[in-house]
Structures are given as C-alpha cells and as structure tokens.
Design a protein around this motif. Structure first.
Motif, mmCIF file in Angstrom:
data_model
loop_
_atom_site.group_PDB
_atom_site.id
_atom_site.type_symbol
_atom_site.label_atom_id
_atom_site.label_comp_id
_atom_site.label_asym_id
_atom_site.label_seq_id
_atom_site.Cartn_x
_atom_site.Cartn_y
_atom_site.Cartn_z
ATOM 1 N N ARG A 41 0.838 -1.200 0.000
ATOM 2 C CA ARG A 41 0.000 0.000 0.000
ATOM 3 C C ARG A 41 0.868 1.243 0.000
ATOM 4 O O ARG A 41 0.851 2.043 0.936
ATOM 5 C CB ARG A 41 -0.932 -0.027 1.217
ATOM 6 C CG ARG A 41 -1.929 -1.162 1.172
ATOM 7 C CD ARG A 41 -2.717 -1.273 2.444
ATOM 8 N NE ARG A 41 -1.896 -1.656 3.579
ATOM 9 C CZ ARG A 41 -2.377 -1.974 4.782
ATOM 10 N NH1 ARG A 41 -3.663 -1.932 4.992
ATOM 11 N NH2 ARG A 41 -1.562 -2.314 5.756
ATOM 12 N N LEU A 42 1.658 1.402 -1.042
ATOM 13 C CA LEU A 42 2.522 2.570 -1.169
ATOM 14 C C LEU A 42 1.709 3.779 -1.607
ATOM 15 O O LEU A 42 0.749 3.670 -2.370
ATOM 16 C CB LEU A 42 3.621 2.300 -2.191
ATOM 17 C CG LEU A 42 4.647 1.214 -1.844
ATOM 18 C CD1 LEU A 42 5.624 1.059 -2.987
ATOM 19 C CD2 LEU A 42 5.382 1.541 -0.551
ATOM 20 N N GLN A 43 2.131 4.954 -1.117
ATOM 21 C CA GLN A 43 1.491 6.188 -1.568
ATOM 22 C C GLN A 43 2.020 6.620 -2.929
ATOM 23 O O GLN A 43 1.303 7.232 -3.705
ATOM 24 C CB GLN A 43 1.725 7.288 -0.535
ATOM 25 C CG GLN A 43 1.116 6.973 0.830
ATOM 26 C CD GLN A 43 1.410 8.065 1.831
ATOM 27 O OE1 GLN A 43 1.082 9.228 1.611
ATOM 28 N NE2 GLN A 43 2.046 7.711 2.944
ATOM 29 N N LEU A 44 3.306 6.341 -3.193
ATOM 30 C CA LEU A 44 3.908 6.590 -4.500
ATOM 31 C C LEU A 44 4.715 5.370 -4.900
ATOM 32 O O LEU A 44 5.210 4.627 -4.048
ATOM 33 C CB LEU A 44 4.814 7.822 -4.460
ATOM 34 C CG LEU A 44 4.152 9.188 -4.263
ATOM 35 C CD1 LEU A 44 5.219 10.270 -4.154
ATOM 36 C CD2 LEU A 44 3.202 9.501 -5.403
ATOM 37 N N LEU A 45 4.864 5.169 -6.211
ATOM 38 C CA LEU A 45 5.615 4.022 -6.711
ATOM 39 C C LEU A 45 7.075 4.396 -6.954
ATOM 40 O O LEU A 45 7.380 5.541 -7.320
ATOM 41 C CB LEU A 45 5.009 3.547 -8.035
ATOM 42 C CG LEU A 45 3.645 2.873 -7.952
ATOM 43 C CD1 LEU A 45 3.074 2.693 -9.363
ATOM 44 C CD2 LEU A 45 3.735 1.527 -7.254
ATOM 45 N N PRO A 46 7.996 3.441 -6.795
ATOM 46 C CA PRO A 46 9.380 3.691 -7.211
ATOM 47 C C PRO A 46 9.446 3.882 -8.721
ATOM 48 O O PRO A 46 8.625 3.342 -9.460
ATOM 49 C CB PRO A 46 10.116 2.404 -6.795
ATOM 50 C CG PRO A 46 9.199 1.698 -5.849
ATOM 51 C CD PRO A 46 7.812 2.100 -6.240
ATOM 52 N N THR A 47 10.412 4.637 -9.184
ATOM 53 C CA THR A 47 10.658 4.807 -10.615
ATOM 54 C C THR A 47 12.130 4.516 -10.890
ATOM 55 O O THR A 47 12.942 4.405 -9.968
ATOM 56 C CB THR A 47 10.317 6.233 -11.078
ATOM 57 O OG1 THR A 47 11.176 7.161 -10.397
ATOM 58 C CG2 THR A 47 8.866 6.584 -10.789
ATOM 59 N N VAL A 48 12.468 4.413 -12.168
ATOM 60 C CA VAL A 48 13.846 4.107 -12.549
ATOM 61 C C VAL A 48 14.814 5.143 -11.980
ATOM 62 O O VAL A 48 15.916 4.808 -11.526
ATOM 63 C CB VAL A 48 13.971 4.024 -14.084
ATOM 64 C CG1 VAL A 48 15.432 3.884 -14.506
ATOM 65 C CG2 VAL A 48 13.167 2.848 -14.622
ATOM 66 N N SER A 49 14.405 6.397 -11.981
ATOM 67 C CA SER A 49 15.295 7.467 -11.506
ATOM 68 C C SER A 49 15.584 7.373 -10.012
ATOM 69 O O SER A 49 16.527 7.980 -9.520
ATOM 70 C CB SER A 49 14.694 8.836 -11.826
ATOM 71 O OG SER A 49 13.449 9.003 -11.176
#
Length: 637
Positions: free
Chosen positions: A306-314
């Motif tokens: 239940r993440l508020q934001l997702l990880p990204t490549v950067s």
C-alpha cells in the motif's frame, strides 16, 4: 544434437538516419535452450523487438545487422547449426515461418480485415506445405482446437447431445445429423472475419498460425500487452502447454517482469540496446544485481502493498555522460525499498480515516439506476433487440476520491464513462453532478458542465490531433470555452506542461515527436486546462511500459492533491486500480458485481468474478516461480 537452439553472439543492429547513427542493439549475446523459454524484458526503445526482428531477418530499412552471429540449430537437422546472418534473403523463408515463427504485439492489426481467419490460416499452412485446400482446412481446424479457440470433437458432440430433446436421441438420422452439426461448428470459425472475434480470440488465431509448421523456436513479441489480465493468464497457460507438448523453445518479449515470472526459465534484461543482466528467472527475481532490474521489479504496483507513491527508474539509477562522450549507468546509494519519496505504506488506520473523511461530504457525482442500451439491427435496418451495455448501475463518488472501475473488456466500463460525460446518451436513470441533473442538461448548461468534467483516453496518440502542436492542443479547450487572451492561454499551457514534467520550450513540437509516456502527459495537461473538478482516466496507463506507467500514476496522484481532483480510474488491471483507488467498483456484463474499500476488495472479495480477476494478476512472487520451476524439474536456489 546440442541443447541450444539459438546462440546469439555479439549482435549489433544499427539504423542510419539523416542526423546520426542509432545503435538499436549494441553487442548482445544470449542463448535459447531447447524446450525452454527465454524472457527478454525492458522498456520501449531498449532493443527487444529489434532483436527478434534480427532473428527473423525482418529488420526494416534503414536498419541493418551490422555485426555478430545468429547460430540456429533446427530441430530435425543433422547438418549442425547455421548462422542466420549469412543466409541469403532468398533462402530465409526456409527458416522463417517454418522453423522460426513469430507472434506480433498487436493482435487486432496482425490479421488482414478483408479476409476470413480461415483463409489466412490455411494460407500460412499451404505456404510451407504442398497440400490441398481441404487438407489445409483440416489442419487449420486441428490447430484451432489445439489453441482452444474451438472445442474438441468430443466436446462439440456433448454440447449437441445436451441440447437435443430426449425423443430425438435414438432417431436413425441422429448420427448423421450429429456429424453434420459438428462439421458446421468447426467450419464456422474458419469463415469468421477478424472483427468478429475478441482480442484474445484473435491472439489464439495468431498462435495457431505461428505453430502451424511445428516450429522449433517461437518468438512472442508482447503477445499479451493489449489483453485483459484474465485473458492474458489463459494465453500464458496456453503458451506453456504448447511449449511442453511440442518441446518448443520460446523467446518471450515483454516490458512486464510479472509476466516474465509466470512463463520464463531464463531472463535477459535489456536497457538502451544492451543486456544489463542475464540469468535464471530465480536469480533475477531473488537477487537482482543491476539497478535497472531492481527498478523494474519494484515500479509495478503490487496489490499486497500500500505505497502512496511508486518507485521509478530514476530512484535507483542515473545515466551520466563521461567527458569522452560515453554513457555510464550509476546506481544511487539507496536501498531499493526506500527509494520512493514519501512512499511509506499506509496503515489500516490511515486508510479508514481517509475513507471516513471522504464519505462525510456530499457526493460530487451520484448515479442512480443508469441504463444504456444499444439496438441490434436486422437485415432491413429494423431493431431486432437491444444489448444492455450498462444495466441498472448506481453509485456515488465523493470530492477528492478515486473510485476504481475494474472489469474485463466488454463489461461496460468505457460505455459507463462516456455516458457520465454525455458522450453517449443514457437510456434510463439519473446522473447528478453537484446536484445538477447531468443526464438532462442541454445547451449552455451542458457546455458549462463539461468544463468541470474531463476524460483522459487510453491511446494518447489517437486523442491528440497529429496536425496540431502540443501547445495548441493544450490551449484548444481554453479557446473553445473563451478563457483568457492569447498570452494568458500560452502561459497556462506552459505552466501545465511544466507541471506534468515536460519542457514548455517543446510547445511547438507535434505529437509524433514524443514518446508514449510523454504523449500521455500532454493529454493530462490538456485535461487540466479548464481546471476541472472531475476526471475520468479510461485505461490511461494500459499501453505504457511499467517504468513509464509508474511515473504517470505518481503524477496523477500528485495532481489530485494539488488541484483537488476527483477521479474515476478505469482499468482491467486490478493491481493498478488498487494502487490508485480509495474504493473499487467491479463490473461484469453491464452490472456492478461488488463495490467497497480497495483493501477490502483485494483481501476479502465477495464475488467469484472478483476472485478470478485477483487470481489472474501476474505478481511475480518467488513462491510461484519456485513452484513452476520445480514442476519443470529445474533446480532453484
């Protein structure tokens, strides 16, 4: 005979443009073992599809194989492996379609719409076999039964007998009638045109065509990207079954590591034309080494988190250019699960508190007993019957909420969305927006309402005018509704483009000059131009790579907080819907199966249909990978 069916050594594929030389594939090497599946994963532009086209000898001009070797060992050949790079084009057909077949990405555009599926399937068979039309049709029927598009003879017989009255079962002509009925059923599928089949059915036709000559190697290029998760699961099961039954090797190309976990034995991770990580599926998922692999594994929404934001490549890596002009990937010194800004998992208390606060408000949108019916016309244009695309739907959406709408293709999601915006007229029922009867507004009142309700479509390239610059596309709604002067509108467009992560200096460019993710950001900026209260996101991330998808999903959440937006988020992917939504509404055949808090729908689904959707999510868990590998007799760590 060696266990390696394809040995790729130091492959280079280049495209010479007027401006520069593009190294689409830059010195990659890998092997495909007999009877096993190699998964090639990476984002758009990484070189995955170009690699498969090089193996097939189909690299389009101005591209060319600039170096390397492609050693292929045919299944029944005693002459040893041959280097496909050195095979003359005139002899390529001996291997292409015969020993090596390919399933292309978009099933709806892979078949010719003016020919029946049977004609195109038998054409592929007769191209490589000197047989009669009747024999080709017999083989085509057998193939369609093998890919489970057509039931077996025994199943057809059983269905016929179940429908036959008891009094007719012992009639002397029953056996002849039975055979005639079975033949009619088998021939009817061959006489259908592509538009008469669903996406999943067309993909089965393409698989049947690809295996028609019993190839040793099957290349599947994003074969499930455009399909529902349930249909995707059945196609993956089918490919696994065909691989094991025929001892066929598969090169499976995708951008989704969750899908790779379900089908691959070995994985090659590609980035900017190179393989950055290569190993068994267990090694890649249990102990990823490269930062790009780590980012791909974590940027796809997982329904159990239940993440508020997702990880990204950067969050995991950055690409820097050295003084000599060489690009180098540098891993950021941070733990992969701490890479997301403010991405702590929400607790049950936080979720309940947010839902309580949202539902203490008056609904922004109320829908009551909504029905949408489409007439089915007869030969002479008369209405024979009606199809209920939306059938008695009622729900509320609260200010600041995201209501997820999930279901398979054809369940009525998009029809409902367009009806809410009055792009399709309702047959019956009420649509209340801030208490106003949106279902009956006309003229200026409807025009005013549409400023407050916007939609982001699935295909950004199709929703942007190719003849209009992106700046003009964002400004257009402001001009239509007479908001501001020319200078103010340009400033508003520049601000919105910058807010969605694009350089305002690019306003003069056209849609074709941007990537898919960038075009979707432009579509989002356009939807925000009139400062609406309510936005429908209709499959707005379905066509994007998982890495780009994560960026767009994060952006939508950030914009919701900044502009106070209310969303209906439509998708067939329950993991994406759960990440975005406060509540989820599940639709099936025009009706609501169930509606409730997102976490409750995932943890304790009440309906079998919802449980089916959840079970089809390719989560890529180590437990499932271990089970599949052990079943195949492959040792894991």
């Amino acid at each position: 005979m060696t266990d390696t069916i394809l040995d790729v050594r130091n492959l280079h594929v280049q495209f010479q443009t007027d401006e520069r030389l593009i190294k689409a594939v830059d010195g990659i090497s890998f092997e495909v073992k007999r009877g096993q599946t190699l998964g090639i994963v990476g984002e758009s532009g990484s070189g995955k599809s170009v690699t498969s086209l090089a193996v097939m000898g189909l690299v389009p001009s101005p591209g060319r194989v600039a170096g390397g070797e492609l050693w292929f060992q045919a299944a029944e050949s005693d002459t040893g492996a041959i280097d496909l790079v050195k095979v003359p084009p005139s002899h390529r057909r001996t291997y292409r379609g015969n020993q090596i077949s390919m399933i292309f990405q978009e099933p709806m555009s892979s078949l010719n719409p003016v020919y029946t599926c049977g004609f195109q399937l038998t054409e592929a068979i007769r191209l490589h076999q000197n047989i009669s039309e009747a024999e080709a049709r017999r083989q085509a029927i057998a193939l369609l039964q093998e890919v489970k598009l057509l039931p077996s003879d025994e199943e057809l017989k059983q269905r016929y007998l179940e429908e036959l009255p008891q009094s007719e079962l012992a009639h002397p002509s029953s056996e002849a009638e039975l055979n005639r009925h079975i033949n009619q059923q088998k021939q009817s599928i061959l006489d259908r045109y592509p538009h008469e089949l669903s996406g999943g059915q067309i993909q089965r036709v393409m698989i049947a065509m690809a295996i028609s000559c019993n190839p040793s190697l099957l290349i599947a290029d994003e074969p499930t990207t455009a399909l529902d998760v349930t249909v995707q699961a059945t196609i993956l099961d089918l490919l696994r079954e065909l691989r094991d039954r025929r001892n066929m090797s598969i090169m499976f190309i995708t951008h989704d590591l969750g899908v790779i976990a379900d089908i691959a034995d070995t994985v090659a991770v590609m980035y900017q034309g190179r393989i950055v990580e290569y190993g068994s599926v267990w090694q890649i998922f249990s102990s990823p080494q490269h930062p790009y692999t780590k980012s791909l594994l974590t940027c796809r929404p997982r329904p159990d988190r239940r993440l508020q934001l997702l990880p990204t490549v950067s969050d995991f890596m950055e690409v820097v250019t050295t003084p000599s002009g060489e690009t180098v990937i540098q891993e950021k010194p941070t733990d992969m699960f701490q890479a997301v800004r403010n991405a702590a998992e929400m607790s049950d208390f936080d979720l309940d508190h947010r839902l309580t606060e949202l539902q203490q408000q008056s609904p922004l949108l109320s829908v009551r007993d909504l029905q949408v019916a489409f007439p089915v016309r007869g030969v002479w244009g008369e209405t024979k019957r009606y199809v209920m695309a939306v059938n008695g739907v009622s729900f509320d959406v609260y200010p600041g909420e995201t209501l997820g709408l999930v279901g398979e293709s054809g369940c009525g999601k998009t029809t409902l969305a367009r009806t809410l915006l009055r792009l399709i007229e309702p047959t019956q029922g009420q649509i209340l927006f801030e208490g106003r009867p949106a279902h009956s507004l006309e003229g200026q009142a409807l025009r005013q309402l549409r400023q407050e309700m916007q939609i982001i479509f699935q295909n950004p390239f199709g929703s942007l005018d190719p003849r209009m610059t992106v700046g003009a596309a964002v400004i257009e709604p402001l001009k239509i509704h007479r908001r501001g002067n020319q200078r103010q509108n340009r400033e508003r467009a520049a601000y919105l483009l910058e807010r969605v992560g694009l350089d305002p200096q690019l306003m003069h460019r056209y849609p074709h000059e941007f990537s898919g993710g960038q075009r979707q950001r432009i579509a989002i900026a356009r939807a925000l131009a009139l400062n609406p209260k309510f936005i429908i996101c209709d499959e707005s991330v379905s066509a994007l790579d998982v890495s780009v998808q994560a960026q767009v999903l994060n952006l939508l959440k950030e914009l919701q907080g900044e502009f106070g937006l209310t969303y209906i988020f439509i998708s067939h992917d329950l993991s994406v819907v759960k990440f975005m939504s406060d509540r989820i509404m599940v639709m099936n055949r025009g009706k609501i199966e169930e509606i409730g808090p997102a976490e409750a729908i995932y943890r304790e689904p009440k309906q079998p249909y919802t449980r089916q959707l959840i079970a089809a999510i390719p989560v890529g868990s180590l437990e499932r990978i271990r089970e599949r590998q052990v079943e195949r007799g492959i040792a894991v760590g």
